[in-house]
Design a protein around this motif. Structure first.
Motif, short mmCIF file in Angstrom:
data_model
loop_
_atom_site.label_atom_id
_atom_site.label_comp_id
_atom_site.label_asym_id
_atom_site.label_seq_id
_atom_site.Cartn_x
_atom_site.Cartn_y
_atom_site.Cartn_z
N GLU A 40 0.83 -1.21 0.00
CA GLU A 40 0.00 0.00 0.00
C GLU A 40 0.86 1.25 0.00
OE1 GLU A 40 -3.34 2.25 2.80
OE2 GLU A 40 -3.02 0.09 3.02
N GLY A 41 1.90 1.27 0.85
CA GLY A 41 2.76 2.45 0.94
C GLY A 41 3.52 2.72 -0.35
N ILE A 42 4.11 1.68 -0.91
CA ILE A 42 4.88 1.85 -2.14
C ILE A 42 3.99 2.29 -3.28
CG2 ILE A 42 6.22 0.61 -3.88
CD1 ILE A 42 7.46 -1.03 -1.63
N SER A 43 2.75 1.79 -3.31
CA SER A 43 1.84 2.12 -4.41
C SER A 43 1.45 3.59 -4.39
CB SER A 43 0.58 1.25 -4.32
OG SER A 43 -0.22 1.61 -3.20
N THR A 44 1.57 4.26 -3.24
CA THR A 44 1.21 5.68 -3.16
C THR A 44 2.38 6.58 -3.54
OG1 THR A 44 1.80 5.83 -0.81
CG2 THR A 44 -0.47 5.23 -1.34
N SER A 45 3.55 5.98 -3.78
CA SER A 45 4.72 6.75 -4.22
C SER A 45 4.83 6.64 -5.73
CB SER A 45 5.99 6.22 -3.56
OG SER A 45 7.14 6.83 -4.10
N SER A 46 5.37 7.67 -6.34
CA SER A 46 5.57 7.65 -7.79
C SER A 46 6.87 6.96 -8.18
CB SER A 46 5.55 9.07 -8.36
OG SER A 46 6.58 9.86 -7.77
N ALA A 47 7.61 6.49 -7.17
CA ALA A 47 8.91 5.88 -7.43
C ALA A 47 8.76 4.40 -7.78
CB ALA A 47 9.81 6.02 -6.21
N ASP B 211 -0.42 1.35 10.02
CA ASP B 211 -0.51 2.70 9.44
C ASP B 211 0.87 3.32 9.29
OD1 ASP B 211 -3.24 2.45 9.33
OD2 ASP B 211 -3.63 3.65 11.14
N THR B 212 1.72 3.12 10.30
CA THR B 212 3.07 3.67 10.24
C THR B 212 3.91 2.95 9.19
OG1 THR B 212 2.97 4.35 12.56
CG2 THR B 212 5.16 4.14 11.59
N ALA B 213 3.70 1.65 9.03
CA ALA B 213 4.43 0.91 7.99
C ALA B 213 4.05 1.41 6.60
CB ALA B 213 4.14 -0.59 8.12
N VAL B 214 2.78 1.72 6.40
CA VAL B 214 2.33 2.27 5.11
C VAL B 214 3.07 3.58 4.83
CG1 VAL B 214 0.39 3.31 3.88
CG2 VAL B 214 0.05 1.19 5.15
N ILE B 215 3.10 4.44 5.83
CA ILE B 215 3.76 5.75 5.68
C ILE B 215 5.24 5.58 5.39
CG2 ILE B 215 4.45 7.82 6.95
CD1 ILE B 215 1.73 7.59 8.46
N ARG B 216 5.89 4.73 6.14
CA ARG B 216 7.35 4.60 6.00
C ARG B 216 7.73 3.82 4.74
NH1 ARG B 216 10.73 5.68 10.32
NH2 ARG B 216 11.86 3.70 10.23
N ALA B 217 6.87 2.94 4.26
CA ALA B 217 7.13 2.26 2.99
C ALA B 217 7.08 3.27 1.84
CB ALA B 217 6.12 1.14 2.76
N ARG B 218 6.11 4.17 1.90
CA ARG B 218 6.03 5.23 0.89
C ARG B 218 7.27 6.13 0.96
NH1 ARG B 218 2.44 8.88 2.86
NH2 ARG B 218 4.18 10.24 3.35
N GLN B 219 7.67 6.48 2.18
CA GLN B 219 8.83 7.34 2.34
C GLN B 219 10.11 6.65 1.89
OE1 GLN B 219 8.34 8.30 6.47
NE2 GLN B 219 7.10 10.11 6.05
N ALA B 220 10.19 5.35 2.09
CA ALA B 220 11.36 4.60 1.63
C ALA B 220 11.44 4.64 0.10
CB ALA B 220 11.29 3.15 2.11
N ALA B 221 10.30 4.46 -0.55
CA ALA B 221 10.27 4.53 -2.01
C ALA B 221 10.60 5.94 -2.48
CB ALA B 221 8.89 4.10 -2.52
N ASP B 222 10.05 6.95 -1.80
CA ASP B 222 10.35 8.34 -2.17
C ASP B 222 11.85 8.61 -2.07
OD1 ASP B 222 7.70 8.87 -2.62
OD2 ASP B 222 7.36 9.92 -0.71
N GLN C 25 14.33 6.60 -2.42
CA GLN C 25 15.01 6.00 -3.55
C GLN C 25 14.94 6.91 -4.77
OE1 GLN C 25 16.38 2.42 -3.88
NE2 GLN C 25 16.72 3.10 -1.77
N ARG C 26 13.78 7.57 -4.97
CA ARG C 26 13.63 8.50 -6.08
C ARG C 26 14.47 9.76 -5.86
NH1 ARG C 26 8.76 9.68 -5.50
NH2 ARG C 26 8.95 11.84 -4.81
N PHE C 27 14.49 10.24 -4.60
CA PHE C 27 15.30 11.43 -4.29
C PHE C 27 16.76 11.19 -4.67
CE2 PHE C 27 12.25 12.33 -0.52
CZ PHE C 27 11.32 12.88 -1.39
#
Length: 270
Positions: A64-71, A138-149, A151-153
């Motif tokens: 879920e978290g990774i899917s919300t990132s564009s990375a 919920d925190t895992a979702v947030i941090r998975a998205r941030q991890a993907a972000d 990688q893009r940064f």
């Protein structure tokens, strides 16, 4: 569960919807029966029904978290996240199974009837597979998205070399990160190794890549009250860990937990 509560410092919105996570009751009942009938040793082994369901839930949170990132993250990096989720799930299960196993006997040392034991541990399980798991999910979702972000940064750092701390999107944000909002620093600045959005439970701040000039690090960045929550003090975009080894499930684990987890994965590839 002493020492394992997860404080909501960057608190979630009051009207947040309940995450679509349901701990499979059949798996839970099988595990309870397994523990009560002493088919395995809770201190030295990991109950597989509890592990499989816990790991499944954290895998879904990661998806879920990774899917919300564009990375688009590398396969190897996703594998690192999965491996970390597996280890964290095993430590969480070890804590859970031992917490409830200690309630099997009454004050006289006699084994309680199965039905009574299930009733006695229900409030505890309500936290383990309910309230605490909801916050962790919920925190895992947030941090998975941030991890993907992250990688893009790193991928576009030559074009957008700086990161800006964006304000929380929560309708009722906590105050602990407010001094960091608007901070702009290079992606390799030491500040990001100590403070990041997502280092509080349910934190809804975020980072944005920018070519705007740096602002300098906040003066209060070393204050004790501004330090990350235990278990959230790492950068998941670098090490692939949604929860770090300072989390109480690991840092304050029962005796033999590390050996039990190691044995559990001996013939597996988490």
């Amino acid at each position: 569960m002493s020492g394992t509560a997860t404080p909501l410092q960057c608190k979630a919105d009051d009207n947040d919807s309940i995450s679509a996570l349901i701990f499979d009751d059949k798996a839970l009942q099988r595990a309870l029966k397994h523990i009560y009938e002493k088919d395995f040793h809770p201190m030295t082994e990991i109950e597989e029904n509890l592990f499989n369901e816990t790991f499944r839930i954290f895998s879904e949170a990661t998806d879920e978290g990774i899917s919300t990132s564009s990375a688009e993250i590398p396969v190897e990096f996703r594998r690192k996240i999965d491996q970390s989720n597996a280890v964290f799930s095993a430590f969480k299960v070890h804590r859970m199974q031992n917490d409830i196993a200690t309630r099997m006997y009454d004050s006289n040392g006699d084994l309680k009837p199965f039905k009574q034991w299930k009733e006695d541990v229900h409030p505890m399980l309500d936290h383990h597979v309910g309230h605490w798991l909801k916050t962790e999910y919920d925190t895992a979702v947030i941090r998975a998205r941030q991890a993907a972000d992250w990688q893009r940064f790193e991928q576009y750092a030559d074009i957008l070399p700086n990161l800006e701390w964006m304000p929380s999107t929560s309708a009722n944000p906590g105050l602990d990160h407010i001094d960091f909002w608007g901070t702009i620093l290079p992606i390799n600045h030491p500040f990001w190794s100590v403070h990041r959005p997502g280092d509080r439970w349910n934190c809804k701040c975020s980072l944005s890549a920018t070519d705007e000039p740096p602002t300098g690090a906040p003066q209060r960045s070393t204050a004790p009250k501004d330090q990350p929550a235990p278990g959230l003090d790492n950068n998941p975009g670098v090490d692939g860990k949604l929860f770090s080894d300072t989390h109480p499930y690991i840092a304050n684990a029962y005796e033999d937990a590390k050996d039990a987890v190691k044995l559990f994965f001996k013939d597996k590839k988490p």
